[in-house]
Scaffold this motif. Structure first.
Motif, PDB file in Angstrom:
ATOM      1  N   ILE A 278       6.336  14.881  11.042  1.00 44.99           N
ATOM      2  CA  ILE A 278       7.200  13.769  10.644  1.00 44.99           C
ATOM      3  C   ILE A 278       7.038  13.482   9.156  1.00 44.99           C
ATOM      4  O   ILE A 278       8.025  13.242   8.448  1.00 44.99           O
ATOM      5  N   TRP A 279       5.797  13.533   8.652  1.00 43.99           N
ATOM      6  CA  TRP A 279       5.566  13.295   7.232  1.00 43.99           C
ATOM      7  C   TRP A 279       6.274  14.365   6.395  1.00 43.99           C
ATOM      8  O   TRP A 279       6.921  14.051   5.396  1.00 43.99           O
ATOM      9  N   GLN A 280       6.188  15.622   6.803  1.00 44.69           N
ATOM     10  CA  GLN A 280       6.850  16.702   6.080  1.00 44.69           C
ATOM     11  C   GLN A 280       8.368  16.549   6.112  1.00 44.69           C
ATOM     12  O   GLN A 280       9.046  16.804   5.117  1.00 44.69           O
ATOM     13  N   GLN A 281       8.899  16.123   7.238  1.00 45.43           N
ATOM     14  CA  GLN A 281      10.335  15.891   7.338  1.00 45.43           C
ATOM     15  C   GLN A 281      10.756  14.768   6.391  1.00 45.43           C
ATOM     16  O   GLN A 281      11.771  14.884   5.697  1.00 45.43           O
ATOM     17  N   ALA A 282       9.967  13.698   6.365  1.00 43.60           N
ATOM     18  CA  ALA A 282      10.267  12.579   5.472  1.00 43.60           C
ATOM     19  C   ALA A 282      10.197  13.023   4.009  1.00 43.60           C
ATOM     20  O   ALA A 282      11.061  12.663   3.205  1.00 43.60           O
ATOM     21  N   CYS A 283       9.189  13.818   3.651  1.00 41.12           N
ATOM     22  CA  CYS A 283       9.069  14.337   2.278  1.00 41.12           C
ATOM     23  C   CYS A 283      10.295  15.159   1.905  1.00 41.12           C
ATOM     24  O   CYS A 283      10.840  15.019   0.801  1.00 41.12           O
ATOM     25  N   SER A 284      10.726  15.992   2.813  1.00 46.47           N
ATOM     26  CA  SER A 284      11.881  16.853   2.569  1.00 46.47           C
ATOM     27  C   SER A 284      13.147  16.017   2.370  1.00 46.47           C
ATOM     28  O   SER A 284      13.918  16.250   1.441  1.00 46.47           O
ATOM     29  N   GLU A 285      13.361  15.044   3.237  1.00 45.71           N
ATOM     30  CA  GLU A 285      14.557  14.212   3.152  1.00 45.71           C
ATOM     31  C   GLU A 285      14.580  13.387   1.867  1.00 45.71           C
ATOM     32  O   GLU A 285      15.602  13.319   1.184  1.00 45.71           O
ATOM     33  N   ILE A 286      13.464  12.765   1.529  1.00 44.49           N
ATOM     34  CA  ILE A 286      13.399  11.953   0.314  1.00 44.49           C
ATOM     35  C   ILE A 286      13.540  12.847  -0.919  1.00 44.49           C
ATOM     36  O   ILE A 286      14.227  12.500  -1.873  1.00 44.49           O
ATOM     37  N   GLY A 287      12.902  14.016  -0.884  1.00 45.22           N
ATOM     38  CA  GLY A 287      13.023  14.949  -2.004  1.00 45.22           C
ATOM     39  C   GLY A 287      14.458  15.371  -2.236  1.00 45.22           C
ATOM     40  O   GLY A 287      14.921  15.441  -3.375  1.00 45.22           O
ATOM     41  N   THR A 288      15.179  15.638  -1.162  1.00 50.20           N
ATOM     42  CA  THR A 288      16.588  16.019  -1.265  1.00 50.20           C
ATOM     43  C   THR A 288      17.408  14.883  -1.851  1.00 50.20           C
ATOM     44  O   THR A 288      18.245  15.088  -2.724  1.00 50.20           O
ATOM     45  N   GLU A 289      17.155  13.667  -1.381  1.00 48.30           N
ATOM     46  CA  GLU A 289      17.885  12.508  -1.897  1.00 48.30           C
ATOM     47  C   GLU A 289      17.616  12.302  -3.384  1.00 48.30           C
ATOM     48  O   GLU A 289      18.529  12.065  -4.162  1.00 48.30           O
ATOM     49  N   ARG A 290      16.350  12.379  -3.769  1.00 48.51           N
ATOM     50  CA  ARG A 290      15.975  12.152  -5.168  1.00 48.51           C
ATOM     51  C   ARG A 290      16.548  13.238  -6.077  1.00 48.51           C
ATOM     52  O   ARG A 290      16.892  12.964  -7.215  1.00 48.51           O
ATOM     53  N   ALA A 291      16.633  14.457  -5.587  1.00 44.18           N
ATOM     54  CA  ALA A 291      17.160  15.558  -6.396  1.00 44.18           C
ATOM     55  C   ALA A 291      18.646  15.365  -6.687  1.00 44.18           C
ATOM     56  O   ALA A 291      19.156  15.873  -7.687  1.00 44.18           O
ATOM     57  N   GLN A 292      19.331  14.640  -5.836  1.00 43.95           N
ATOM     58  CA  GLN A 292      20.759  14.436  -6.013  1.00 43.95           C
ATOM     59  C   GLN A 292      21.075  13.246  -6.916  1.00 43.95           C
ATOM     60  O   GLN A 292      22.212  13.051  -7.312  1.00 43.95           O
ATOM     61  N   GLU A 293      20.053  12.457  -7.259  1.00 44.43           N
ATOM     62  CA  GLU A 293      20.268  11.300  -8.117  1.00 44.43           C
ATOM     63  C   GLU A 293      20.372  11.757  -9.565  1.00 44.43           C
ATOM     64  O   GLU A 293      19.494  12.402 -10.094  1.00 44.43           O
ATOM     65  N   VAL A 294      21.463  11.436 -10.192  1.00 45.03           N
ATOM     66  CA  VAL A 294      21.684  11.786 -11.587  1.00 45.03           C
ATOM     67  C   VAL A 294      22.178  10.536 -12.295  1.00 45.03           C
ATOM     68  O   VAL A 294      23.113   9.885 -11.835  1.00 45.03           O
ATOM     69  N   ARG A 295      21.543  10.225 -13.411  1.00 46.00           N
ATOM     70  CA  ARG A 295      21.989   9.050 -14.164  1.00 46.00           C
ATOM     71  C   ARG A 295      23.260   9.387 -14.935  1.00 46.00           C
ATOM     72  O   ARG A 295      23.493  10.545 -15.283  1.00 46.00           O
ATOM     73  N   PRO A 296      24.087   8.405 -15.248  1.00 43.79           N
ATOM     74  CA  PRO A 296      25.256   8.657 -16.081  1.00 43.79           C
ATOM     75  C   PRO A 296      24.820   9.132 -17.470  1.00 43.79           C
ATOM     76  O   PRO A 296      23.744   8.784 -17.952  1.00 43.79           O
ATOM     77  N   ALA A 297      25.660   9.905 -18.129  1.00 42.89           N
ATOM     78  CA  ALA A 297      25.347  10.426 -19.460  1.00 42.89           C
ATOM     79  C   ALA A 297      25.443   9.327 -20.503  1.00 42.89           C
ATOM     80  O   ALA A 297      26.150   8.338 -20.336  1.00 42.89           O
TER      81      ALA A 297
ATOM     82  N   GLU B 237       6.194   7.415  -2.891  1.00 39.58           N
ATOM     83  CA  GLU B 237       5.275   7.411  -1.752  1.00 39.58           C
ATOM     84  C   GLU B 237       5.684   6.364  -0.727  1.00 39.58           C
ATOM     85  O   GLU B 237       5.636   6.613   0.478  1.00 39.58           O
ATOM     86  N   GLN B 238       6.105   5.204  -1.210  1.00 41.64           N
ATOM     87  CA  GLN B 238       6.555   4.160  -0.299  1.00 41.64           C
ATOM     88  C   GLN B 238       7.847   4.575   0.393  1.00 41.64           C
ATOM     89  O   GLN B 238       8.030   4.315   1.583  1.00 41.64           O
ATOM     90  N   ALA B 239       8.732   5.229  -0.323  1.00 37.36           N
ATOM     91  CA  ALA B 239       9.986   5.706   0.277  1.00 37.36           C
ATOM     92  C   ALA B 239       9.694   6.728   1.373  1.00 37.36           C
ATOM     93  O   ALA B 239      10.314   6.696   2.446  1.00 37.36           O
ATOM     94  N   ILE B 240       8.749   7.627   1.128  1.00 31.96           N
ATOM     95  CA  ILE B 240       8.375   8.627   2.136  1.00 31.96           C
ATOM     96  C   ILE B 240       7.751   7.941   3.337  1.00 31.96           C
ATOM     97  O   ILE B 240       8.071   8.258   4.488  1.00 31.96           O
ATOM     98  N   ARG B 241       6.859   6.993   3.072  1.00 33.99           N
ATOM     99  CA  ARG B 241       6.213   6.255   4.169  1.00 33.99           C
ATOM    100  C   ARG B 241       7.255   5.536   5.030  1.00 33.99           C
ATOM    101  O   ARG B 241       7.216   5.584   6.263  1.00 33.99           O
ATOM    102  N   ASP B 242       8.213   4.880   4.379  1.00 33.87           N
ATOM    103  CA  ASP B 242       9.274   4.170   5.108  1.00 33.87           C
ATOM    104  C   ASP B 242      10.121   5.131   5.930  1.00 33.87           C
ATOM    105  O   ASP B 242      10.451   4.857   7.088  1.00 33.87           O
ATOM    106  N   ARG B 243      10.492   6.285   5.319  1.00 35.46           N
ATOM    107  CA  ARG B 243      11.301   7.258   6.042  1.00 35.46           C
ATOM    108  C   ARG B 243      10.536   7.833   7.227  1.00 35.46           C
ATOM    109  O   ARG B 243      11.085   8.009   8.313  1.00 35.46           O
ATOM    110  N   ALA B 244       9.257   8.138   7.029  1.00 34.78           N
ATOM    111  CA  ALA B 244       8.445   8.670   8.122  1.00 34.78           C
ATOM    112  C   ALA B 244       8.374   7.671   9.276  1.00 34.78           C
ATOM    113  O   ALA B 244       8.477   8.055  10.446  1.00 34.78           O
TER     114      ALA B 244
END
Length: 81
Positions: free
Chosen positions: A30-49, A6-13
């Motif tokens: 703007i809030w929807q755009q921020a949600c979309s951008e943060i969601g895309t970034e978070r989806a690409q985060e993968v921890r090492p195996a 939520e803080q990341a979305i708020r900052d991006r917005a």
């Protein structure tokens, strides 16, 4: 306490709002755009195996566990499963 996403979305917005010259009446867009951008970034985060990268690793860990962890989130199980 506020959730980190939520803080990341708020900052991006806020960044978007500032970059667009602080437009009035655009908060929902703007809030929807921020949600979309943060969601895309978070989806690409993968921890090492591996269990050492897990917050709560299992007690037992074998080659099948390792291969399954390396293949996630792929849809196919490891070849020797």
């Amino acid at each position: 306490m506020e959730e980190p996403i939520e803080q990341a979305i708020r900052d991006r917005a806020y960044q978007i709002w500032e970059a667009e010259g602080r437009p009035d009446g655009q908060s929902d867009r703007i809030w929807q755009q921020a949600c979309s951008e943060i969601g895309t970034e978070r989806a690409q985060e993968v921890r090492p195996a591996g269990p050492e990268q897990m917050s709560t690793p299992p007690k037992d860990w074998d080659i099948i566990d390792e291969q399954a962890d390396e293949s996630f989130p792929a849809s196919d199980p490891p070849g020797n499963y």
